[in-house]
Design a protein around this motif. Structure first.
Motif, PDB file in Angstrom:
ATOM      1  N   ALA A   1      18.861  72.608  13.193  1.00  0.00           N
ATOM      2  CA  ALA A   1      18.665  70.933  13.525  1.00  0.00           C
ATOM      3  C   ALA A   1      19.927  70.462  13.495  1.00  0.00           C
ATOM      4  O   ALA A   1      19.999  69.024  13.791  1.00  0.00           O
ATOM      5  CB  ALA A   1      17.521  70.176  13.255  1.00  0.00           C
ATOM      6  N   GLY A   2      20.852  70.799  13.182  1.00  0.00           N
ATOM      7  CA  GLY A   2      22.162  70.082  12.802  1.00  0.00           C
ATOM      8  C   GLY A   2      22.289  69.156  11.553  1.00  0.00           C
ATOM      9  O   GLY A   2      23.424  68.414  11.367  1.00  0.00           O
ATOM     10  N   LYS A   3      21.526  69.442  10.718  1.00  0.00           N
ATOM     11  CA  LYS A   3      21.631  68.812   9.210  1.00  0.00           C
ATOM     12  C   LYS A   3      22.724  69.432   8.411  1.00  0.00           C
ATOM     13  O   LYS A   3      22.800  70.682   8.441  1.00  0.00           O
ATOM     14  CB  LYS A   3      20.083  68.666   8.621  1.00  0.00           C
ATOM     15  CG  LYS A   3      19.351  67.779   9.586  1.00  0.00           C
ATOM     16  CD  LYS A   3      17.862  67.533   8.742  1.00  0.00           C
ATOM     17  CE  LYS A   3      16.852  66.765   9.568  1.00  0.00           C
ATOM     18  NZ  LYS A   3      15.708  66.503   9.029  1.00  0.00           N
ATOM     19  N   THR A   4      23.074  68.854   7.258  1.00  0.00           N
ATOM     20  CA  THR A   4      24.011  69.320   6.278  1.00  0.00           C
ATOM     21  C   THR A   4      23.155  70.028   5.239  1.00  0.00           C
ATOM     22  O   THR A   4      22.152  69.295   4.715  1.00  0.00           O
ATOM     23  CB  THR A   4      25.037  68.172   5.796  1.00  0.00           C
ATOM     24  OG1 THR A   4      25.750  67.660   7.102  1.00  0.00           O
ATOM     25  CG2 THR A   4      26.032  68.763   4.810  1.00  0.00           C
ATOM     26  N   ASP A   5      23.713  71.192   5.043  1.00  0.00           N
ATOM     27  CA  ASP A   5      22.951  71.881   3.733  1.00  0.00           C
ATOM     28  C   ASP A   5      24.313  71.822   2.648  1.00  0.00           C
ATOM     29  O   ASP A   5      25.256  72.337   2.962  1.00  0.00           O
ATOM     30  CB  ASP A   5      22.808  73.624   4.033  1.00  0.00           C
ATOM     31  CG  ASP A   5      22.242  74.086   2.643  1.00  0.00           C
ATOM     32  OD1 ASP A   5      21.037  74.151   2.759  1.00  0.00           O
ATOM     33  OD2 ASP A   5      22.757  74.701   1.997  1.00  0.00           O
ATOM     34  N   GLN A   6      24.078  71.261   1.626  1.00  0.00           N
ATOM     35  CA  GLN A   6      24.850  70.770   0.655  1.00  0.00           C
ATOM     36  C   GLN A   6      25.612  71.977   0.148  1.00  0.00           C
ATOM     37  O   GLN A   6      26.743  72.243  -0.428  1.00  0.00           O
ATOM     38  CB  GLN A   6      24.300  70.128  -0.238  1.00  0.00           C
ATOM     39  CG  GLN A   6      24.071  68.499  -0.153  1.00  0.00           C
ATOM     40  CD  GLN A   6      25.138  67.865   0.541  1.00  0.00           C
ATOM     41  OE1 GLN A   6      26.270  68.023   0.483  1.00  0.00           O
ATOM     42  NE2 GLN A   6      24.613  66.837   1.289  1.00  0.00           N
ATOM     43  N   MET A   7      24.769  73.038  -0.272  1.00  0.00           N
ATOM     44  CA  MET A   7      25.329  74.291  -0.587  1.00  0.00           C
ATOM     45  C   MET A   7      26.391  75.005   0.220  1.00  0.00           C
ATOM     46  O   MET A   7      27.431  75.269  -0.134  1.00  0.00           O
ATOM     47  CB  MET A   7      24.289  75.406  -0.932  1.00  0.00           C
ATOM     48  CG  MET A   7      24.945  76.763  -1.616  1.00  0.00           C
ATOM     49  SD  MET A   7      23.808  78.020  -1.451  1.00  0.00           S
ATOM     50  CE  MET A   7      23.666  78.582   0.249  1.00  0.00           C
ATOM     51  N   ILE A   8      25.945  74.923   1.532  1.00  0.00           N
ATOM     52  CA  ILE A   8      27.006  75.614   2.565  1.00  0.00           C
ATOM     53  C   ILE A   8      28.029  74.917   2.576  1.00  0.00           C
ATOM     54  O   ILE A   8      29.250  75.245   2.889  1.00  0.00           O
ATOM     55  CB  ILE A   8      26.193  75.546   4.133  1.00  0.00           C
ATOM     56  CG1 ILE A   8      25.023  76.713   3.771  1.00  0.00           C
ATOM     57  CG2 ILE A   8      27.196  76.203   4.960  1.00  0.00           C
ATOM     58  CD1 ILE A   8      25.558  78.007   3.419  1.00  0.00           C
ATOM     59  N   LYS A   9      28.026  73.434   2.423  1.00  0.00           N
ATOM     60  CA  LYS A   9      29.158  72.668   2.593  1.00  0.00           C
ATOM     61  C   LYS A   9      29.947  72.725   1.383  1.00  0.00           C
ATOM     62  O   LYS A   9      31.351  72.747   1.560  1.00  0.00           O
ATOM     63  CB  LYS A   9      28.581  70.925   2.598  1.00  0.00           C
ATOM     64  CG  LYS A   9      29.811  69.996   2.725  1.00  0.00           C
ATOM     65  CD  LYS A   9      29.240  68.545   2.842  1.00  0.00           C
ATOM     66  CE  LYS A   9      30.475  67.626   2.881  1.00  0.00           C
ATOM     67  NZ  LYS A   9      29.728  66.229   2.525  1.00  0.00           N
ATOM     68  N   ALA A  10      29.635  72.831   0.254  1.00  0.00           N
ATOM     69  CA  ALA A  10      30.354  73.083  -1.006  1.00  0.00           C
ATOM     70  C   ALA A  10      31.194  74.371  -0.781  1.00  0.00           C
ATOM     71  O   ALA A  10      32.109  74.546  -1.331  1.00  0.00           O
ATOM     72  CB  ALA A  10      29.342  73.147  -2.305  1.00  0.00           C
ATOM     73  N   MET A  11      30.597  75.471  -0.294  1.00  0.00           N
ATOM     74  CA  MET A  11      30.998  76.660  -0.136  1.00  0.00           C
ATOM     75  C   MET A  11      32.077  76.775   1.070  1.00  0.00           C
ATOM     76  O   MET A  11      33.056  77.484   1.024  1.00  0.00           O
ATOM     77  CB  MET A  11      29.964  77.906   0.125  1.00  0.00           C
ATOM     78  CG  MET A  11      29.174  78.185  -0.916  1.00  0.00           C
ATOM     79  SD  MET A  11      27.932  79.427  -0.326  1.00  0.00           S
ATOM     80  CE  MET A  11      26.970  79.790  -1.711  1.00  0.00           C
ATOM     81  N   GLY A  12      32.072  75.759   1.809  1.00  0.00           N
ATOM     82  CA  GLY A  12      32.887  75.843   3.218  1.00  0.00           C
ATOM     83  C   GLY A  12      32.582  77.066   3.944  1.00  0.00           C
ATOM     84  O   GLY A  12      33.649  77.591   4.577  1.00  0.00           O
ATOM     85  N   LEU A  13      31.652  77.361   3.994  1.00  0.00           N
ATOM     86  CA  LEU A  13      31.131  78.701   4.489  1.00  0.00           C
ATOM     87  C   LEU A  13      31.202  78.912   6.074  1.00  0.00           C
ATOM     88  O   LEU A  13      30.768  77.716   6.825  1.00  0.00           O
ATOM     89  CB  LEU A  13      29.834  79.129   4.294  1.00  0.00           C
ATOM     90  CG  LEU A  13      29.253  80.543   3.805  1.00  0.00           C
ATOM     91  CD1 LEU A  13      30.304  81.085   2.902  1.00  0.00           C
ATOM     92  CD2 LEU A  13      27.936  80.645   3.485  1.00  0.00           C
ATOM     93  N   LYS A  14      32.014  79.806   6.576  1.00  0.00           N
ATOM     94  CA  LYS A  14      31.801  80.091   8.050  1.00  0.00           C
ATOM     95  C   LYS A  14      31.185  81.395   8.378  1.00  0.00           C
ATOM     96  O   LYS A  14      31.187  82.321   7.755  1.00  0.00           O
ATOM     97  CB  LYS A  14      33.376  79.847   8.289  1.00  0.00           C
ATOM     98  CG  LYS A  14      34.127  78.795   7.997  1.00  0.00           C
ATOM     99  CD  LYS A  14      33.920  77.416   8.935  1.00  0.00           C
ATOM    100  CE  LYS A  14      34.719  76.224   8.478  1.00  0.00           C
ATOM    101  NZ  LYS A  14      34.534  75.782   7.285  1.00  0.00           N
TER     102      LYS A  14
END
Length: 266
Positions: A85-98
Motif C-alpha cells: 500500500a506504499g507505507k514504510t516498513d521501518q526494518m526495511i528502511k533501516a536495512m536500505g533493502l532493495k
C-alpha cells in the motif's frame, strides 16, 4: 536438547502419519513415542520430555508448556500488505533493502522479519535465516516450504528463505568477507516486552546469551552494505555494541541500530 525432546503424532494418526513421524525422529536423532490416544501431558510424563514435536497431517508444531507453536505468516503478512500500500516498513528502511539484495538473518525465530525481507528482495534476492534451536528451525523450515492458502507472491517469498540450524557466531566466522548485503540481528526477543506475546512459548528454547561484540565485528566483515540490529528503543545494547546510528518510527517502542559499511548517498 534432544534428550528433552520427543516426536509424536496428532491424536488422529494413521499409518502414513506414523511413518512420517518415525522418519522425522530418525532425521533429527530424537526419540519417537507412539501416540496411542494418550494425552500430550501423559507423553511428557512418561518420556521425561520438556518439548514435543507434533506431526499432524497439515503441519509440524512444537508443544511447549502446554502451548502449541507453529509457523504462520502472522504479522509479516500484515507488514507486506502495508508495503504494497506504499507505507514504510521501518526494518526495511533501516536495512536500505532493495530488489535483488541478500540478507543474513542471524536470529530467525519464527521468520517474520525474514519473510518481509524475502518479499522485498524478490526472486533475484536471497534470504538466509540462522536459528540456534533445532526444533524451532525444523518447524519453520518445514512451514515455509509447505504453508498454503496465501497469495502466490507471499508463498514464493516463503519458499525462497533458506533455514539453517546454527548459532550465528560460528556461522559468521566461516563466511568470506562481503558475503551478504545486510546482516541482521533481533536479540530483543531475549528480553520480553510482553509476557503474553505469541513468541512466549519459544522462550525456553531460545539462546538467552546477549549478542557478543565479536558477532558484530564478524557481521561487519561479512556485510557488503550494513549491519542492522533491532532492540528496545532505549536499550543500552546500541552503545555497547557500537550501533551509533539509530532509526525507526518516532513513537515505536523498538528501534534499529545501523552500522554502515557503505554509506548511502544523502
Amino acid at each position: 536438547m534432544n534428550s528433552s525432546l520427543v516426536v509424536t503424532t496428532g491424536i488422529r494418526s494413521g499409518i502414513a502419519l506414523e511413518q512420517q513421524a518415525l522418519e522425522l525422529s530418525r532425521q533429527l536423532n530424537v526419540p519417537y513415542v507412539r501416540r496411542q490416544k494418550r494425552s500430550l501431558d501423559n507423553i511428557k510424563e512418561m518420556s521425561g520430555a520438556q518439548v514435543i514435536l507434533l506431526v499432524k497431517s497439515n503441519k509440524l508444531s512444537l508443544v511447549v508448556d502446554g502451548k502449541e507453536l507453529f509457523f504462520h505468516p502472522g504479522l509479516a503478512k500484515l507488514r507486506i500488505k502495508e508495503i504494497q500500500a506504499g507505507k514504510t516498513d521501518q526494518m526495511i528502511k533501516a536495512m536500505g533493502l532493495k530488489v535483488g539484495d541478500s540478507v543474513l538473518d542471524c536470529t530467525l525465530g519464527l521468520a517474520a522479519d525474514a519473510l518481509v525481507a524475502s518479499y522485498v528482495t524478490g526472486p533475484g534476492g536471497m534470504v538466509v535465516g540462522l536459528e540456534d534451536s533445532m526444533p524451532v528451525a525444523e518447524i519453520v523450515r518445514r512451514g515455509l516450504q509447505s504453508y498454503t492458502g496465501e497469495k502466490p507472491e507471499l508463498l514464493a517469498a516463503m519458499r525462497r528463505i533458506q533455514v539453517i540450524n546454527a548459532h550465528h557466531l560460528g556461522y559468521l566466522r566461516q563466511l568470506p568477507d562481503n558475503s551478504f548485503d545486510v546482516v541482521y540481528f533481533d536479540p530483543m526477543f531475549r528480553q520480553p516486552r510482553h509476557q503474553s506475546s505469541s513468541l512466549a512459548p519459544l522462550r525456553p528454547l531460545a539462546n538467552s546469551s546477549p549478542l557478543s561484540q565479536e558477532a558484530v565485528v564478524e557481521a561487519y566483515r561479512v556485510a557488503r552494505k550494513r549491519v542492522v540490529m533491532k532492540e528496545n528503543r532505549n536499550s543500552e545494547e546500541f552503545s555497547r555494541l557500537n550501533f551509533h546510528t539509530i532509526e525507526g518510527g518516532r513513537y515505536s517502542p523498538v528501534a534499529y541500530g545501523v552500522i554502515y559499511k557503505v554509506v548511502p548517498p544523502q
